[in-house]
Design an enzyme around this catalytic site. Structure first.
Site, PDB file in Angstrom:
ATOM      1  CD  GLU A  34      65.282  36.607  98.271  1.00  0.00           C
ATOM      2  OE1 GLU A  34      66.254  35.873  98.274  1.00  0.00           O
ATOM      3  OE2 GLU A  34      64.598  37.277  97.536  1.00  0.00           O
ATOM      4  CB  VAL A  35      62.601  31.452 103.719  1.00  0.00           C
ATOM      5  CG1 VAL A  35      62.448  32.722 104.779  1.00  0.00           C
ATOM      6  CG2 VAL A  35      61.158  31.209 102.918  1.00  0.00           C
ATOM      7  N   GLY A  36      63.858  30.325 100.597  1.00  0.00           N
ATOM      8  CA  GLY A  36      64.428  29.217  99.928  1.00  0.00           C
ATOM      9  C   GLY A  36      62.974  28.579  99.293  1.00  0.00           C
ATOM     10  CE  LYS A  37      57.812  31.699  99.678  1.00  0.00           C
ATOM     11  NZ  LYS A  37      58.846  32.919 100.330  1.00  0.00           N
ATOM     12  CB  THR A  38      62.070  30.148  94.197  1.00  0.00           C
ATOM     13  OG1 THR A  38      61.006  31.277  94.486  1.00  0.00           O
ATOM     14  CG2 THR A  38      62.310  30.070  92.797  1.00  0.00           C
ATOM     15  CB  VAL A  39      66.192  27.362  95.674  1.00  0.00           C
ATOM     16  CG1 VAL A  39      67.336  26.239  95.733  1.00  0.00           C
ATOM     17  CG2 VAL A  39      66.627  28.783  95.276  1.00  0.00           C
ATOM     18  CE  LYS A  95      54.965  33.032  93.973  1.00  0.00           C
ATOM     19  NZ  LYS A  95      55.843  32.547  95.139  1.00  0.00           N
ATOM     20  CB  THR A 146      53.896  39.574  96.300  1.00  0.00           C
ATOM     21  OG1 THR A 146      54.889  38.925  97.010  1.00  0.00           O
ATOM     22  CG2 THR A 146      52.586  38.857  96.394  1.00  0.00           C
ATOM     23  CG  ASP A 166      59.062  33.704  93.041  1.00  0.00           C
ATOM     24  OD1 ASP A 166      59.974  34.258  92.765  1.00  0.00           O
ATOM     25  OD2 ASP A 166      58.403  33.579  94.047  1.00  0.00           O
TER      26      ASP A 166
END
Length: 97
Positions: free
Chosen positions: A12-17, A37, A41, A50
Site C-alpha cells: 500500500e505504498v503506491g507501486k501499482t498506481v 509483475k 502475493t 496488480d
C-alpha cells in the site's frame, strides 16, 4: 526498448498506481507498454492481481505475472511459506526481455 522498474518496500505504498500512471503516460505518448509483475502475493488464483489493476487504470497494456503466492508477504517469504519456488532474478530478466 526502455525498461523502467518501479519498486517499493512495503504494501500500500503506491507501486501499482504509480505503475499505472507511468503506463498511461507512455500510452498517451504513443508507446506500447508491457507490465510485468514478477511476483504477486496475497491474492487467490481466481482474484485479479496488480497487473490487472494497472491495465484497468492505464488502458491497453500487455500484462504478465510470473508467480503468485497466497500470503501477503515479501515474495521470497511467501514462496517459502507456501512451499513454492521463488522467482529468480534471471527469470524476471528473461521475461522482461
Amino acid at each position: 526498448m526502455p525498461i523502467l522498474v518501479i519498486t517499493g518496500t512495503g504494501t500500500e505504498v503506491g507501486k501499482t498506481v504509480t505503475t499505472a500512471a507511468v503506463a498511461a503516460s507512455a500510452l498517451a505518448a504513443g508507446r506500447s507498454v508491457a507490465v510485468l509483475k514478477a511476483a504477486q502475493t496475497g491474492v487467490r488464483p481466481d482474484e485479479r492481481g496488480d497487473a490487472d489493476e494497472v491495465a484497468r487504470l492505464a488502458g491497453a497494456v500487455t500484462t504478465a505475472e510470473l508467480a503468485r503466492y497466497p500470503e501477503p508477504l515479501a515474495p521470497a517469504t511467501a514462496a517459502l511459506r507456501a512451499g513454492m519456488v521463488p522467482v529468480r532474478p534471471r527469470e524476471v530478466a528473461a521475461a522482461a526481455a
